[in-house]
Design a protein around this motif. Structure first.
Motif, short mmCIF file in Angstrom:
data_model
loop_
_atom_site.label_atom_id
_atom_site.label_comp_id
_atom_site.label_asym_id
_atom_site.label_seq_id
_atom_site.Cartn_x
_atom_site.Cartn_y
_atom_site.Cartn_z
N ALA A 142 -37.10 38.56 -41.83
CA ALA A 142 -37.27 37.15 -41.48
C ALA A 142 -36.74 36.87 -40.07
CB ALA A 142 -36.57 36.26 -42.49
N ASP A 143 -36.05 37.84 -39.48
CA ASP A 143 -35.64 37.78 -38.08
C ASP A 143 -35.30 39.19 -37.62
OD1 ASP A 143 -32.74 38.39 -38.38
OD2 ASP A 143 -32.66 36.45 -39.36
N GLY A 144 -35.16 39.38 -36.32
CA GLY A 144 -34.90 40.71 -35.79
C GLY A 144 -33.44 40.98 -35.52
N ASP A 145 -32.56 40.06 -35.94
CA ASP A 145 -31.13 40.23 -35.69
C ASP A 145 -30.61 41.51 -36.34
OD1 ASP A 145 -31.22 37.85 -34.34
OD2 ASP A 145 -30.33 36.68 -35.96
N GLY A 146 -29.84 42.27 -35.59
CA GLY A 146 -29.23 43.48 -36.12
C GLY A 146 -30.14 44.70 -36.14
N LEU A 147 -31.41 44.53 -35.79
CA LEU A 147 -32.32 45.67 -35.77
C LEU A 147 -32.34 46.31 -34.39
CD1 LEU A 147 -35.51 44.57 -37.74
CD2 LEU A 147 -33.81 46.25 -38.41
N ASP A 148 -32.46 47.62 -34.37
CA ASP A 148 -32.60 48.36 -33.11
C ASP A 148 -34.05 48.24 -32.67
OD1 ASP A 148 -32.40 50.11 -30.98
OD2 ASP A 148 -32.55 51.90 -32.25
N CYS A 149 -34.33 47.16 -31.91
CA CYS A 149 -35.69 46.94 -31.43
C CYS A 149 -35.63 46.27 -30.06
CB CYS A 149 -36.51 46.11 -32.41
SG CYS A 149 -35.96 44.41 -32.62
N PRO A 150 -36.68 46.39 -29.28
CA PRO A 150 -36.70 45.73 -27.97
C PRO A 150 -36.64 44.21 -28.10
CG PRO A 150 -38.45 47.38 -28.13
CD PRO A 150 -37.87 47.21 -29.50
N GLU A 151 -36.10 43.55 -27.09
CA GLU A 151 -35.97 42.09 -27.11
C GLU A 151 -37.33 41.42 -27.25
OE1 GLU A 151 -34.49 38.33 -27.28
OE2 GLU A 151 -33.42 40.21 -27.54
N ASN A 152 -38.36 41.96 -26.60
CA ASN A 152 -39.68 41.31 -26.72
C ASN A 152 -40.21 41.37 -28.15
OD1 ASN A 152 -40.47 44.00 -26.74
ND2 ASN A 152 -41.93 43.79 -25.07
N VAL A 153 -39.80 42.36 -28.94
CA VAL A 153 -40.19 42.41 -30.35
C VAL A 153 -39.53 41.24 -31.09
CG1 VAL A 153 -40.02 43.73 -32.50
CG2 VAL A 153 -40.70 44.87 -30.37
N ARG A 154 -38.25 40.99 -30.81
CA ARG A 154 -37.57 39.84 -31.44
C ARG A 154 -38.26 38.53 -31.06
NH1 ARG A 154 -33.31 42.84 -29.73
NH2 ARG A 154 -32.11 43.82 -31.36
N GLN A 155 -38.61 38.40 -29.78
CA GLN A 155 -39.25 37.17 -29.30
C GLN A 155 -40.61 36.97 -29.97
OE1 GLN A 155 -39.12 38.24 -25.16
NE2 GLN A 155 -37.22 37.12 -24.79
N LEU A 156 -41.41 38.02 -30.01
CA LEU A 156 -42.73 37.92 -30.64
C LEU A 156 -42.62 37.73 -32.15
CD1 LEU A 156 -44.51 40.58 -28.43
CD2 LEU A 156 -45.18 38.16 -28.61
N LEU A 157 -41.61 38.31 -32.76
CA LEU A 157 -41.36 38.12 -34.19
C LEU A 157 -41.13 36.64 -34.49
CD1 LEU A 157 -40.64 39.30 -37.05
CD2 LEU A 157 -38.31 39.48 -36.21
N ARG A 158 -40.34 35.97 -33.65
CA ARG A 158 -40.10 34.53 -33.84
C ARG A 158 -41.40 33.74 -33.69
NH1 ARG A 158 -35.17 35.99 -31.32
NH2 ARG A 158 -35.88 35.52 -29.22
N LEU A 159 -42.22 34.10 -32.69
CA LEU A 159 -43.52 33.42 -32.52
C LEU A 159 -44.42 33.65 -33.73
CD1 LEU A 159 -44.30 34.17 -28.76
CD2 LEU A 159 -43.57 32.00 -29.75
N ALA A 160 -44.42 34.88 -34.24
CA ALA A 160 -45.26 35.20 -35.41
C ALA A 160 -44.85 34.39 -36.62
CB ALA A 160 -45.19 36.70 -35.71
N LEU A 161 -43.55 34.26 -36.84
CA LEU A 161 -43.08 33.49 -38.00
C LEU A 161 -43.38 32.00 -37.85
CD1 LEU A 161 -39.71 35.34 -38.59
CD2 LEU A 161 -41.66 35.27 -40.16
N ALA A 162 -43.43 31.49 -36.63
CA ALA A 162 -43.67 30.07 -36.39
C ALA A 162 -45.16 29.71 -36.32
CB ALA A 162 -42.99 29.65 -35.08
N ALA A 163 -46.02 30.72 -36.16
CA ALA A 163 -47.46 30.47 -36.03
C ALA A 163 -48.03 29.91 -37.34
CB ALA A 163 -48.20 31.74 -35.65
N PRO A 164 -49.03 29.04 -37.23
CA PRO A 164 -49.64 28.51 -38.47
C PRO A 164 -50.32 29.62 -39.26
CG PRO A 164 -50.94 27.89 -36.54
CD PRO A 164 -49.70 28.56 -36.02
N PRO A 165 -50.46 29.42 -40.57
CA PRO A 165 -51.10 30.45 -41.41
C PRO A 165 -52.61 30.54 -41.12
CG PRO A 165 -50.62 28.51 -42.71
CD PRO A 165 -50.02 28.27 -41.36
N ALA A 166 -53.16 31.70 -41.43
CA ALA A 166 -54.61 31.88 -41.34
C ALA A 166 -55.26 31.09 -42.46
CB ALA A 166 -54.98 33.37 -41.45
#
Length: 167
Positions: A142-166
């Motif tokens: 549900a978020d990228g906190d604590g995961l070993d991932c690039p910052e842009n992955v965390r940023q895009l993850l937040r955008l993906a969660l906020a995007a309207p459903p298909a």
């Protein structure tokens, strides 16, 4: 001094040339490829996988094949790496933007060179994943906190969660 003369002009270094004007050690430009990342979404969480070659948490994805659009590549990569079919939400950008497109970013992908990457979000019906040799572990987050991932992955993850459903 002629007032109409702009004086010396600064120019950007050419490929294979260092900023001081000399020849760089390697005159070959790095490999460049268009790629896609798919932030696969189910019940308020997004799938991230531990990429075997890169050893970090990433969304599924890969390179765009010749003749494919980025959306076609996203659909294919999602199916190949998870066995899942996704629904890509429309209306996330300006008129003409492919469904599900969250953004564009560039990153170095190790020996694969520069990836010019289209990031998509897709809704899936299940969390049941098919086997894939490109990743070693999968997590729905549900978020990228604590995961070993690039910052842009965390940023895009937040955008993906906020995007309207298909729809």
């Amino acid at each position: 001094m002629d007032p109409s003369d702009p004086g010396p002009r600064a120019t950007a270094p050419r490929a294979g040339q260092d900023p001081a004007g000399g020849t760089a050690a390697s005159p070959v430009a790095p490999r460049r490829a268009f790629s896609v990342a798919v932030f696969c979404r189910h019940d308020g969480a997004v799938l991230l996988v531990r990429h075997r070659r890169l050893g970090t948490w990433l969304p599924v994805g890969g390179e765009v094949e010749p003749g494919e659009t980025p959306l076609e590549a996203a659909v294919r990569e999602l199916r190949e790496e998870t066995g899942l079919a996704g629904r890509f939400p429309a209306g996330l950008g300006v008129d003409g933007t492919p469904p599900g497109l969250l953004g564009y970013e560039e990153h170095l992908a190790g020996s694969k060179g520069l990836h010019m990457n289209f990031a998509f979000v897709a809704d899936v019906e299940s969390r049941a994943l098919g086997a894939c040799d490109e990743w070693s572990e999968a997590r729905w987050v549900a978020d990228g906190d604590g995961l070993d991932c690039p910052e842009n992955v965390r940023q895009l993850l937040r955008l993906a969660l906020a995007a309207p459903p298909a729809r």
